[in-house]
Design a protein around this motif. Structure first.
Motif, mmCIF file in Angstrom:
data_model
loop_
_atom_site.group_PDB
_atom_site.id
_atom_site.type_symbol
_atom_site.label_atom_id
_atom_site.label_comp_id
_atom_site.label_asym_id
_atom_site.label_seq_id
_atom_site.Cartn_x
_atom_site.Cartn_y
_atom_site.Cartn_z
ATOM 1 N N GLY A 7 5.225 16.395 2.469
ATOM 2 C CA GLY A 7 5.739 16.237 1.112
ATOM 3 C C GLY A 7 5.128 15.036 0.433
ATOM 4 O O GLY A 7 4.525 14.168 1.074
ATOM 5 N N ALA A 41 8.886 18.837 -0.631
ATOM 6 C CA ALA A 41 9.136 18.549 0.781
ATOM 7 C C ALA A 41 9.170 19.839 1.578
ATOM 8 O O ALA A 41 9.751 20.841 1.148
ATOM 9 C CB ALA A 41 10.457 17.790 0.959
ATOM 10 N N ASN A 53 10.682 12.896 4.934
ATOM 11 C CA ASN A 53 11.117 14.290 5.014
ATOM 12 C C ASN A 53 12.250 14.399 6.050
ATOM 13 O O ASN A 53 12.100 13.931 7.181
ATOM 14 C CB ASN A 53 9.950 15.193 5.430
ATOM 15 N N TRP A 66 3.107 21.359 2.024
ATOM 16 C CA TRP A 66 4.554 21.382 2.250
ATOM 17 C C TRP A 66 5.139 22.785 2.160
ATOM 18 O O TRP A 66 6.227 23.047 2.674
ATOM 19 C CB TRP A 66 5.253 20.446 1.264
#
Length: 333
Positions: free
Chosen positions: A29, A50, A81, A257
């Motif tokens: 992320g 994320a 994250n 991500w």
């Protein structure tokens, strides 16, 4: 923010093909507790992208199925994250080498006070960004107070056994502050080790000297200052064919991500997806069905950043060649 892709897409960079997949480099992320001037990800505190739990589960499935040797975790600050610790512990349980691309200041963020201990307990390799051993130069590039917090983070890692040449590996990363190539890596590493030990008592294993890529935040700055063409000319003039054999994209796949695949982290930031089995855009689930070995790698002019001079990529210098005169000494503005 200037889009540099149109300036990079028309290229004569040599064609490349993949070898056996060894490393998944995963961007968890874009959220970060810093906002560095050289950041090719354009990360910052306000980014919300994320990787979710379902994609982490799929990632672990790919690690098992493909017997991937190395999981290289990056961001932003990957540790922000919520899935970071579960993914790290699960990958280590599979026997996978895990690298944490750490900005060091994350170790003193609220809620992360036990992070260094977690990394040590799971034998995670730390690759930490410290663009200079000068406080003024680091704070200029990364923000006020960053150098002091970085030194505190390094001391915390050293106290846990990192950087002693043993199982807990601590590597540092250097980036130039402007449109120049990094100095020769071996000599710069010696300078870092001498200065950090003499002034701060810091120990580390290796230094990676990385060229700044002409994309995202750094590329936009080059365009705004009218120096983009000159920097590209520097990279192209310093290209060495013998660096082509060891660029990271030969054995690495970059994962964003969302689980989409790219040939490298830089292609990810440019929106140039990897092509697998004839598909124009590949995803993690495709790695369960298709082996990427032998596939063509998407190249553009920014690839010269990995083959210029001594070579760069995420693993630092490979060729060990002498840099051109434009390269500044360590800590130069």
């Amino acid at each position: 923010m200037h889009d540099t892709l149109p300036l990079l897409a028309d290229t004569d960079f040599p064609p490349l093909r993949r070898r056996r997949l060894d490393t998944l480099q995963v961007n968890l992320g874009y959220r970060c507790n810093q906002r560095c001037l050289h950041c090719h990800v354009d990360a910052g505190p306000n980014r919300t992208e994320a990787m979710d739990a379902a994609t982490v589960d799929l990632l672990l499935e790919v690690l098992r199925a493909r017997r991937v040797a190395t999981l290289d975790l990056t961001g932003g600050a990957p540790e922000l994250n919520p899935q970071f610790r579960r993914l790290t512990a699960s990958a280590r349980a599979l026997g996978v080498r895990v690298i944490d691309r750490c900005n060091l200041t994350i170790l003193s963020e609220p809620g992360q006070e036990d992070l260094a201990g977690f990394l040590a307990a799971h034998g995670v390799e730390v690759t930490a960004s410290l663009p200079c051993y000068s406080p003024a130069n680091v704070d200029r590039q990364r923000g006020d107070g960053v150098f002091g917090r970085s030194i505190a983070g390094l001391r915390r890692l050293n106290a846990l056994g990192y950087g002693d040449g043993g199982a807990l590996v601590l590597n540092l990363v250097y980036n130039p502050q402007g449109p120049s190539l990094p100095p020769p890596q071996a000599a710069l590493e010696a300078d870092y080790k001498r200065e950090l030990m003499a002034h701060f008592g810091i120990r580390f294993d290796r230094l990676f000297a990385l060229a700044n890529m002409p994309i995202r935040r750094f590329g936009s700055t080059l365009v705004s200052k009218g120096t983009f063409a000159a920097y590209m000319a520097l990279l192209r003039s310093a290209h060495r064919d013998d660096n082509l054999d060891t660029v990271m994209c030969r054995e690495l796949v970059s994962v964003d991500w969302r689980g989409d695949l790219y040939d490298c982290d830089f292609n990810q930031m440019l929106g140039l997806p990897a092509r697998l089995a004839g598909r124009p855009r590949a995803h993690l689930r495709d790695l369960l069905r298709h082996d990427p070995a032998g596939e063509a790698i998407r190249v553009a002019d920014h690839c010269y950043g990995c083959t210029a001079g001594q070579g760069s990529s995420c693993g630092g210098a490979r060729g060990g060649g002498v840099q051109p005169a434009e390269a500044p000494p360590a800590g130069a503005a």
